[in-house]
Design an enzyme around this catalytic site. Structure first.
Site, PDB file in Angstrom:
ATOM      1  N   THR A  98      -7.314  -0.512  11.873  1.00  0.00           N
ATOM      2  CA  THR A  98      -8.616  -1.215  11.755  1.00  0.00           C
ATOM      3  C   THR A  98      -8.238  -2.604  12.508  1.00  0.00           C
ATOM      4  OG1 THR A  98      -9.295   0.093   9.766  1.00  0.00           O
ATOM      5  CG2 THR A  98     -10.418  -2.102  10.018  1.00  0.00           C
ATOM      6  N   THR A 121      13.731   3.162  -5.237  1.00  0.00           N
ATOM      7  CA  THR A 121      14.707   4.258  -5.330  1.00  0.00           C
ATOM      8  C   THR A 121      15.820   3.190  -6.163  1.00  0.00           C
ATOM      9  OG1 THR A 121      15.907   3.293  -3.373  1.00  0.00           O
ATOM     10  CG2 THR A 121      14.548   5.171  -2.939  1.00  0.00           C
ATOM     11  N   ASP A 128      -5.220   6.874   1.805  1.00  0.00           N
ATOM     12  CA  ASP A 128      -5.845   7.291   3.252  1.00  0.00           C
ATOM     13  C   ASP A 128      -4.630   7.347   4.155  1.00  0.00           C
ATOM     14  OD1 ASP A 128      -7.189   7.917   5.643  1.00  0.00           O
ATOM     15  OD2 ASP A 128      -8.658   6.051   5.071  1.00  0.00           O
ATOM     16  N   ASP A 141      15.591  -0.282 -10.696  1.00  0.00           N
ATOM     17  CA  ASP A 141      15.477  -0.554  -9.302  1.00  0.00           C
ATOM     18  C   ASP A 141      15.150  -2.164  -8.915  1.00  0.00           C
ATOM     19  OD1 ASP A 141      14.278  -0.408  -6.716  1.00  0.00           O
ATOM     20  OD2 ASP A 141      12.230   0.024  -7.135  1.00  0.00           O
ATOM     21  N   ASN A 187      -7.766   0.275   1.702  1.00  0.00           N
ATOM     22  CA  ASN A 187      -6.916   1.359   1.567  1.00  0.00           C
ATOM     23  C   ASN A 187      -5.907   1.095   0.372  1.00  0.00           C
ATOM     24  OD1 ASN A 187      -8.207   3.315   3.239  1.00  0.00           O
ATOM     25  ND2 ASN A 187      -6.994   2.718   5.016  1.00  0.00           N
ATOM     26  N   ASP A 197      -2.608   2.002   8.795  1.00  0.00           N
ATOM     27  CA  ASP A 197      -3.894   1.778   8.518  1.00  0.00           C
ATOM     28  C   ASP A 197      -3.982   1.002   7.309  1.00  0.00           C
ATOM     29  OD1 ASP A 197      -6.729   1.121   9.173  1.00  0.00           O
ATOM     30  OD2 ASP A 197      -7.414   3.133   8.386  1.00  0.00           O
ATOM     31  N   GLU A 215      22.656  -0.404  -8.212  1.00  0.00           N
ATOM     32  CA  GLU A 215      21.467  -1.015  -9.464  1.00  0.00           C
ATOM     33  C   GLU A 215      21.837  -0.017 -10.483  1.00  0.00           C
ATOM     34  OE1 GLU A 215      17.990  -1.763  -6.192  1.00  0.00           O
ATOM     35  OE2 GLU A 215      18.283   0.389  -6.765  1.00  0.00           O
ATOM     36  N   LYS A 251      -4.826  -1.835   4.635  1.00  0.00           N
ATOM     37  CA  LYS A 251      -6.100  -2.825   4.826  1.00  0.00           C
ATOM     38  C   LYS A 251      -6.322  -2.984   3.278  1.00  0.00           C
ATOM     39  CE  LYS A 251      -9.241   0.652   6.411  1.00  0.00           C
ATOM     40  NZ  LYS A 251     -10.629   1.075   7.369  1.00  0.00           N
TER      41      LYS A 251
END
Length: 422
Positions: free
Chosen positions: A231, A391, A212, A385, A196, A191, A396, A193
């Site tokens: 959504t 991570t 969320d 990173d 969120n 979800d 790296e 969007k």
């Protein structure tokens, strides 16, 4: 600050600053304890039929713990994080720190909603990424569930519309970093969007947080999901069909990028059935005044995500490597002052000689700190990173320390000391 280091030359064998069992327990669950013995509400932010969200702060008498206070007394935290008194080792600052207190009245919600809530708690318990909202504690009794979360009071993506192309790349890069991390841990958000993705605070350079996780799901690699959740305006065609993978999240990010770049939606119709028809045919264009000054590389990026065939759609890791992001959200743009980077390099050496208990205590304190409190450390983490996936691999780590005269064996030992907290 970043969340994990990944062991192995190619990062196939992920490790972390602490064992998964400890990471999972960083979010404490309190059964039949009164949340208001620990926190005080400073402002009610919103109320609804199912509960409320309030701004809260920790009571002064409840700040810290034995490990926290021992580290503070000995100056361990201060030394490791740059040699200066920081907000997260200052009890007065901790007392002023604002949290979001989510209150849910159990007798007012359906069994389905309770299941979503418990799903969100279970998933947040396993996640630790600088661009994913943190949940610190859960208090539960027969009538209510209280969740103490990181405060994100800067508004959602609609709050700062419109965005420049560079601002868009920064936001999209951070969302992709969070999603790459989620997918690596077999979590699909489902979800994503505008509503969120929240700004941590009202400052211009506020960090963004994905929120969320009620509709999120732990998925099994190679197995399709079927629930029609999300959504409509960011929903992938395969979700509407009921047969999809975690690649549905990448379609949603493509829609979000389109909206950030143009302040318009790629699929719009007044009636839902017409919008669904456009989504199913992947019928969108780069028309309108919002696209007048947008680069071709940005359009190519969006087109590579809003792709009808999920197998041809970029994965989160592939999207992070896209030329447009590398140009508009480059590593050098995220670099903190050189003096601070030198302090970090030096403190990694100190950390190598720190006891296992102290390392665990430092990890807990870092987890409890907001991104605003450790913003320079977050920038320093970004320098290690380089793939921007949340991570740090051994490759790296070696690259970041290449300017120093360490032997390969020294670098590998330092990396192992950071990864292996047992």
């Amino acid at each position: 600050m970043g969340n994990t280091c990944a062991g192995g030359e190619d990062g196939e064998d992920p490790g972390s600053f602490a064992p998964k069992s400890l990471k999972a327990n960083l979010m404490r669950e309190q059964k039949n304890r009164d949340v208001f013995k620990y926190y005080e509400v400073t402002k009610v932010l919103g109320e609804g039929s199912m509960g409320a969200v309030s701004a809260a702060r920790k009571k002064e008498s409840k700040i810290g713990g034995s490990a926290y206070k021992d580290c503070e007394r000995r100056g361990i935290v201060s030394r490791f994080f740059g040699g200066k008194k920081s907000a997260f080792v200052d009890n007065a600052s901790e007392h002023k720190k604002s949290y979001a207190l989510k209150t849910i009245q159990l007798n007012r919600i359906t069994d389905e909603f309770i299941e979503e809530l418990r799903n969100e708690i279970d998933i947040l318990r396993t996640l630790d990424h600088p661009n994913i909202v943190k949940a610190f504690e859960v208090f539960e009794n027969k009538r209510q569930i209280y969740i103490v979360m990181e405060s994100c009071d800067g508004g959602d993506l609609y709050a700062r519309n419109p965005y420049s192309e560079k601002e868009t790349a920064k936001i999209v890069g951070k969302v992709l970093s969070a999603v790459a991390y989620m997918h690596a841990t077999n979590v699909c958000h489902r979800d994503l969007k505008f509503e969120n993705i929240m700004f941590e605070n009202k400052k211009k350079n506020a960090e963004i947080k994905v929120i969320d996780f009620g509709l999120s799901k732990k998925f099994i690699s190679g197995k399709k999901m079927s629930e029609g959740v999300g959504t409509i305006y960011t929903m992938a065609p395969q979700v509407l069909q009921g047969v999809y993978t975690s690649q549905a999240d990448l379609w949603s990010i493509g829609v979000i990028a389109y909206m950030l770049l143009s302040s318009s939606k790629p699929f719009y119709a007044r009636k839902r059935r017409y919008m669904i028809d456009k989504i199913m045919r992947c019928d969108f264009k780069f028309h309108g005044p919002g696209w007048k000054h947008v680069s071709e590389e940005a359009k190519n990026f969006v087109s590579a995500l809003i792709k009808l065939d999920p197998k041809k759609r970029l994965t989160a890791e592939q999207a992070l490597d896209h030329k447009w992001l590398s140009t508009e959200f480059s590593l050098t743009d995220r670099r903190p002052p050189e003096e601070f980077m030198n302090d970090v390099h030096g403190n990694i050496i100190s950390y190598h000689d720190t006891s296992e208990f102290k390392k665990m205590a430092l990890m807990v304190i870092a987890h409890k700190s907001s991104t605003a409190e450790i913003v320079k450390l977050r920038q320093a983490f970004d320098q290690y990173d380089s793939s921007n996936d949340g991570t740090i691999t051994l490759v790296e780590f070696k690259g970041a320390l290449s300017e120093f005269n360490y032997t390969e064996e020294d670098v590998e030992q330092m990396f192992e000391s950071v990864v292996c907290v047992r």
